[in-house]
Write an enzyme that holds these catalytic residues in place. Structure first.
Site, PDB file in Angstrom:
ATOM      1  N   CYS A  60      53.522  -9.214  85.692  1.00 24.92           N
ATOM      2  CA  CYS A  60      54.857 -10.208  84.494  1.00 24.92           C
ATOM      3  C   CYS A  60      55.227 -10.063  86.177  1.00 24.92           C
ATOM      4  CB  CYS A  60      55.369  -8.892  83.853  1.00 24.92           C
ATOM      5  SG  CYS A  60      56.935 -10.435  83.558  1.00 24.92           S
ATOM      6  N   CYS A  89      59.205  -9.719  85.530  1.00 23.26           N
ATOM      7  CA  CYS A  89      59.669  -8.879  85.637  1.00 23.26           C
ATOM      8  C   CYS A  89      59.622  -8.034  86.920  1.00 23.26           C
ATOM      9  CB  CYS A  89      58.566  -7.895  84.645  1.00 23.26           C
ATOM     10  SG  CYS A  89      58.267  -9.136  83.115  1.00 23.26           S
ATOM     11  N   ASP A  90      58.129  -7.683  87.709  1.00 23.92           N
ATOM     12  CA  ASP A  90      58.028  -7.346  89.106  1.00 23.92           C
ATOM     13  C   ASP A  90      58.739  -7.674  90.039  1.00 23.92           C
ATOM     14  OD1 ASP A  90      57.899  -5.216  86.734  1.00 23.92           O
ATOM     15  OD2 ASP A  90      56.032  -5.707  85.883  1.00 23.92           O
TER      16      ASP A  90
END
Ligand code: NAP
Length: 310
Positions: free
Chosen positions: A134, A137-138
């Protein structure tokens, strides 16, 4: 006495939310059961450009938030639970979850799919410790570091471009020497000076003691292996994997007709069991996109309406 819903929708991604909106709007008693967080795969997508009518700067989470509010506005109920057993035959369908049991006259399966892992040693242990599925997200964890993206499809190339906003450099590792991504996406990628390509290459092993700091890649043509170590000053690097998806259909094995793990439906989302429909990425189809998932959800809800009223 347990409530018997007109329809229960399993899964809260775009297909499930569209089904919930349509079912609610048709004044059916509808329950949507999601195991974790609404949105499915789309909440891990940074940019949405091709959903008709999406606003500029649309992201997965922003689109899902509006879809979710819409489903609630139309009266669909929602619950968080993990379904572990299903009985789909007969007039009343029965679902057993970790928290409770649920009954309905019809079921819409919109359980979607999950990112496919590379399957190499070290991947599982280092997920969340350098290995990610992701970008939204990261990405921020790899600000000014080296980032590698595995895959050559639309997702890999689009997410790699997004990651160039964070990383010092972003390298796409692809097993062939030609991308699968759409030509328009490829053109943007080749014009991006921060994006590099490692062709005919696969990841063989990921290593690190608590955090990813080394990997071995192999050239598929020559068989030559190369070890890539994290620069000393960074101590780590990012590996983002986008090599496709596998369906969430384990619950329905030996109950519904499937092809390579995907549920078979007709054009109206009917499975082989009356009153049971499948919508979105979990079913056999040619194009897995938000627009096709929401269309499936709408069709499934209307078919369920017809079924219970007949
Ligand atoms: P995809 O189109 O199936 O591409 C998967 C990529 O990963 C391919 O390049 C494939 O290589 C590679 N791959 C598969 N298994 C591998 C393995 N074990 N090791 C190394 N590489 C592997 O998947 P996707 O990019 O996730 O897209 C899924 C669907 O969503 C597609 O229909 C896509 O069009 C759609 N999508 C659309 C958009 C958009 O339109 N903006 C954005 C994201 C996704 P090969 O090419 O050699 O097979």
């Amino acid at each position: 006495m347990q409530k018997i819903y007109d329809v229960i929708i399993i899964g809260g991604g775009p297909a499930g939310l569209a089904a919930a909106s349509y079912a609610g709007r048709a004044r059916m008693s509808a329950l949507m059961i999601e195991k974790a967080k609404e949105g499915g795969q789309i909440v891990i997508t940074s940019d949405i450009e091709n959903y008709p009518g999406c606003i500029e700067g649309e992201t997965g989470p922003s689109l899902i938030k509006r879809m979710s509010e819409q489903a609630t506005r139309f009266g669909a109920e929602k619950i968080i639970d993990t379904i572990e057993e299903v009985e789909l035959e007969g007039e009343t369908k029965h679902l057993k979850g970790q928290k409770g049991e649920y009954f309905a006259k019809s079921i819409i399966i919109a359980t979607g799919a999950h990112p496919r892992p590379i399957g190499c040693p070290g991947e599982r242990e280092l997920t969340g410790k350098g290995v990610s599925y992701c970008a939204t997200c990261d990405a921020a964890f790899f600000e000014d570091m080296d980032i590698y993206v595995v895959g050559g499809g639309d997702a890999a190339v689009e997410e790699a471009m997004y990651l160039t906003n964070f990383g010092r450099s972003v390298t796409i590792i692809h097993r062939r020497e030609e991308l699968r991504a759409a030509k328009s996406i490829q053109e943007k990628a080749f014009a991006n000076p921060k994006l590099h390509f490692m062709w005919n290459t696969v990841v063989e092993e990921l290593r690190g003691d608590g955090i990813l700091d080394s990997m071995t890649v192999k050239n598929t043509k020559t068989g030559e292996t190369t070890v890539i170590d994290a620069p000393e000053e960074d101590g780590t690097f990012g590996v983002f994997v986008f090599i496709g998806f596998d369906p969430h259909s384990e619950l329905f094995i030996d109950k519904l007709e499937m092809q390579k793990g995907y549920i078979i439906t007709d054009d109206n989302m009917h499975t082989n069991i009356p009153g049971v429909y499948a919508a979105g990425d979990v079913r056999v189809k040619s194009l897995r996109q938000v627009v096709t998932a929401t269309a499936d959800g709408a069709i499934a809800a209307m078919q369920a309406y017809k079924y219970i009223n007949e």
